[in-house]
Design an enzyme around this catalytic site. Structure first.
Site, PDB file in Angstrom:
ATOM      1  N   CYS A 230     -35.718  -8.297   2.595  1.00 45.60           N
ATOM      2  CA  CYS A 230     -35.567  -6.918   3.099  1.00 45.60           C
ATOM      3  C   CYS A 230     -35.757  -5.989   1.902  1.00 45.60           C
ATOM      4  O   CYS A 230     -34.820  -5.357   1.416  1.00 45.60           O
ATOM      5  CB  CYS A 230     -34.203  -6.720   3.734  1.00 45.60           C
ATOM      6  SG  CYS A 230     -33.794  -7.953   4.999  1.00 45.60           S
ATOM      7  N   ALA A 231     -37.000  -5.890   1.437  1.00 41.10           N
ATOM      8  CA  ALA A 231     -37.269  -5.296   0.124  1.00 41.10           C
ATOM      9  C   ALA A 231     -37.075  -3.797   0.084  1.00 41.10           C
ATOM     10  O   ALA A 231     -36.780  -3.227  -0.969  1.00 41.10           O
ATOM     11  CB  ALA A 231     -38.690  -5.645  -0.313  1.00 41.10           C
ATOM     12  N   GLY A 234     -38.046  -1.487  -2.921  1.00 42.08           N
ATOM     13  CA  GLY A 234     -38.361  -2.459  -3.950  1.00 42.08           C
ATOM     14  C   GLY A 234     -37.596  -2.411  -5.248  1.00 42.08           C
ATOM     15  O   GLY A 234     -38.014  -3.059  -6.217  1.00 42.08           O
ATOM     16  N   GLY A 235     -36.455  -1.732  -5.313  1.00 41.66           N
ATOM     17  CA  GLY A 235     -35.708  -1.681  -6.568  1.00 41.66           C
ATOM     18  C   GLY A 235     -35.313  -3.057  -7.069  1.00 41.66           C
ATOM     19  O   GLY A 235     -35.517  -3.393  -8.246  1.00 41.66           O
ATOM     20  N   LYS A 236     -34.760  -3.881  -6.174  1.00 40.98           N
ATOM     21  CA  LYS A 236     -34.348  -5.229  -6.579  1.00 40.98           C
ATOM     22  C   LYS A 236     -35.566  -6.116  -6.824  1.00 40.98           C
ATOM     23  O   LYS A 236     -35.565  -6.962  -7.720  1.00 40.98           O
ATOM     24  CB  LYS A 236     -33.431  -5.829  -5.508  1.00 40.98           C
ATOM     25  CG  LYS A 236     -32.031  -5.209  -5.509  1.00 40.98           C
ATOM     26  CD  LYS A 236     -31.165  -5.723  -4.401  1.00 40.98           C
ATOM     27  CE  LYS A 236     -31.555  -5.163  -3.061  1.00 40.98           C
ATOM     28  NZ  LYS A 236     -31.373  -3.704  -2.938  1.00 40.98           N
ATOM     29  N   ASP A 254     -40.850  -6.319   4.256  1.00 46.45           N
ATOM     30  CA  ASP A 254     -40.072  -5.296   4.946  1.00 46.45           C
ATOM     31  C   ASP A 254     -40.797  -4.924   6.232  1.00 46.45           C
ATOM     32  O   ASP A 254     -42.024  -5.051   6.324  1.00 46.45           O
ATOM     33  CB  ASP A 254     -39.870  -4.043   4.080  1.00 46.45           C
ATOM     34  CG  ASP A 254     -38.629  -3.257   4.494  1.00 46.45           C
ATOM     35  OD1 ASP A 254     -37.546  -3.525   3.941  1.00 46.45           O
ATOM     36  OD2 ASP A 254     -38.730  -2.408   5.403  1.00 46.45           O
ATOM     37  N   ASP A 285     -42.173 -13.256  11.780  1.00 42.68           N
ATOM     38  CA  ASP A 285     -43.590 -12.976  11.545  1.00 42.68           C
ATOM     39  C   ASP A 285     -44.285 -14.210  10.951  1.00 42.68           C
ATOM     40  O   ASP A 285     -43.691 -14.975  10.191  1.00 42.68           O
ATOM     41  CB  ASP A 285     -43.701 -11.789  10.581  1.00 42.68           C
ATOM     42  CG  ASP A 285     -45.100 -11.198  10.515  1.00 42.68           C
ATOM     43  OD1 ASP A 285     -46.000 -11.887  10.014  1.00 42.68           O
ATOM     44  OD2 ASP A 285     -45.278 -10.040  10.947  1.00 42.68           O
ATOM     45  N   ASP A 301     -30.976  -8.894   1.207  1.00 40.61           N
ATOM     46  CA  ASP A 301     -30.107  -7.712   1.171  1.00 40.61           C
ATOM     47  C   ASP A 301     -30.163  -7.138   2.576  1.00 40.61           C
ATOM     48  O   ASP A 301     -31.007  -6.308   2.900  1.00 40.61           O
ATOM     49  CB  ASP A 301     -30.617  -6.724   0.125  1.00 40.61           C
ATOM     50  CG  ASP A 301     -29.664  -5.564  -0.093  1.00 40.61           C
ATOM     51  OD1 ASP A 301     -28.584  -5.560   0.531  1.00 40.61           O
ATOM     52  OD2 ASP A 301     -30.001  -4.646  -0.857  1.00 40.61           O
ATOM     53  N   CYS A 354     -24.204  -4.004   1.604  1.00 39.39           N
ATOM     54  CA  CYS A 354     -23.423  -2.928   0.983  1.00 39.39           C
ATOM     55  C   CYS A 354     -22.367  -2.478   1.994  1.00 39.39           C
ATOM     56  O   CYS A 354     -22.299  -1.314   2.384  1.00 39.39           O
ATOM     57  CB  CYS A 354     -24.317  -1.777   0.517  1.00 39.39           C
ATOM     58  SG  CYS A 354     -25.572  -1.269   1.699  1.00 39.39           S
TER      59      CYS A 354
END
Length: 426
Positions: A230-231, A234-236, A254, A285, A301, A354
């Site tokens: 679940c990008a 894309g920070g992680k 994503d 998918d 995430d 989170c």
């Protein structure tokens, strides 16, 4: 900054646009600013700070004001939480409003119900009371009412932390090494870092320290095959690529083309060449299924209530509900099941949210593991210790603003055992 009647009108108009909360508050504000291009940088900062401050304290403000009109909420906020005294406010308000503000100044938080003091809706208080005493709920609520810090992640492909700290200090930007992440910097205040050369050249990215710790839990190695399920923007994913020294391959999945498009300029700045963004229709998918059994590391995430980010997104208290959380839990289970199928024997999976609600966190993980005997639970504290990060919150990673200065995060680490006969006895 001297506040004028025009400033009150600006914030009142912004609140009028935001308070129906049909969409995220930050996106509504961005649209509001586009519709009002004449506002200067100081005006936009004052409007944004006031709107988010009011959202953080809305239950208290509505309770003491006896009204939910935007102007009344703003005046009560300025008087109670921005420290403006009545002498400063008198030129801006009517005689009736001045008298009303005098009464508001006299109200003490302790005179309010626990829910109002914590700034939590009753449905959330009911859930929290299932596993927390009121004093801990109040501590959590107060920690989430404080604005979040601005954390940076150093892109170790292009710079190191000491070098970045020295450059920031030279430019008058105060920052310190984060207490846990080895590549994090916590800034003092909210400088416009997105206009700084370090940001524009990809040497730093804005990323909460808690989010950075997920990368250390996953701990991908050079040459690994990795999936960020679940990008988002894309920070992680970018951090994982840097940890891998741009070797191996990372798939950034994503369902949102828009979020993945936001990754493209960040990827260009980063210097990475091992990252492959791919939009998927859902967790089943064909782009996902073709990687079954081939992946060394998977990060999930998961979509969640986001309640751990209330410092940044206080409007979530009104946009989430028990019903929306039930729907999210179904998505979490489906995504976790699909993600686990990607692992090769010996592969590692990190499930993170989170959120601080057990029903989105350990309850999801425990039920999942009960039905997947070849997956075993790893100890997050031990995984972080291997990375020389002295943070022990137990088997699960549990972060909170009050204790750790991060957003509220939960993470569980799992591994696929290599042989059937390696499965431990129950």
């Amino acid at each position: 900054m001297r506040i004028t009647p025009a400033h009150l009108d600006m914030v009142t108009a912004a609140l009028r646009a935001v308070l129906p909360l049909d969409h995220p508050a930050d996106s509504i504000l961005r649209h509001f600013f586009r519709e009002n291009p004449a506002f200067g940088a100081n005006d936009r900062a004052f409007i944004a700070e006031s709107v988010f401050g009011i959202l953080r304290h809305r239950f208290f403000l509505e309770s003491v004001s006896g009204t939910s009109t935007p102007r009344s909420l703003l005046l009560a906020y300025l008087a109670r939480f921005q420290g403006m005294n009545l002498r400063e406010l008198l030129p801006l308000v009517s005689e009736v409003e001045a008298k009303w503000l005098t009464g508001i100044k006299a109200v003490t938080p302790e005179s309010q119900s626990p829910a109002i003091q914590a700034e939590f809706p009753e449905w959330l208080m009911e859930k929290l009371r299932g596993f927390m005493p009121d004093n801990e709920i109040l501590d959590l609520g107060r920690s989430l009412q404080r604005p979040a810090s601005l954390d940076l992640r150093v892109n170790t492909l292009l710079a190191n932390r000491d070098e970045v700290l020295a450059l920031l200090n030279k430019d008058g930007i105060e920052g310190n090494a984060t207490p846990y992440s080895l590549i994090g910097i916590r800034l003092t205040g909210k400088p416009a870092i997105n206009r700084h050369e370090l940001f524009l050249t990809g040497k730093v990215e804005v990323q909460d320290e808690g989010s950075q710790l997920l990368g250390y839990l996953l701990a991908p190695k050079r040459g690994d095959m990795v999936v960020d399920f679940c990008a988002g923007a894309g920070g992680k994913t970018l951090m994982l690529g840097a940890l891998m020294r741009s070797q191996g391959r990372i798939y950034a999945f994503d369902i949102s083309e828009k979020r993945l498009n936001n990754l493209k300029p960040r990827l260009k700045r980063s210097g990475l060449s091992n990252l492959y963004p791919q939009r998927i229709a859902n967790e089943n998918d064909i782009k996902v299924k073709r990687l079954t059994g081939k992946i060394d590391r998977v990060l999930v995430d998961a979509p969640c209530s986001g309640l751990g980010t209330l410092r940044r997104n206080p409007d979530l208290k009104w946009r989430q509900s028990p019903q929306s959380i039930e729907e999210l839990k179904r998505k979490q289970v489906a995504i976790l099941s699909s993600a686990a199928n990607l692992l090769k024997p010996g592969g590692r999976l990190i499930y993170a949210t989170c959120s601080f609600l057990p029903e989105e966190n350990q309850e999801i993980v425990e039920r999942f593991l009960a039905g997947h005997p070849r997956l075993i639970l790893l100890n997050c504290a031990e995984l972080l210790a291997q990375q020389k990060i002295p943070l022990d919150t137990g088997v699960y990673l549990r972060l909170s603003p009050g204790l750790h200065g991060t957003d509220g995060f939960f993470a569980a680490a799992m591994a696929l055992v290599k042989q059937e006969d390696d499965i431990p006895n129950p």
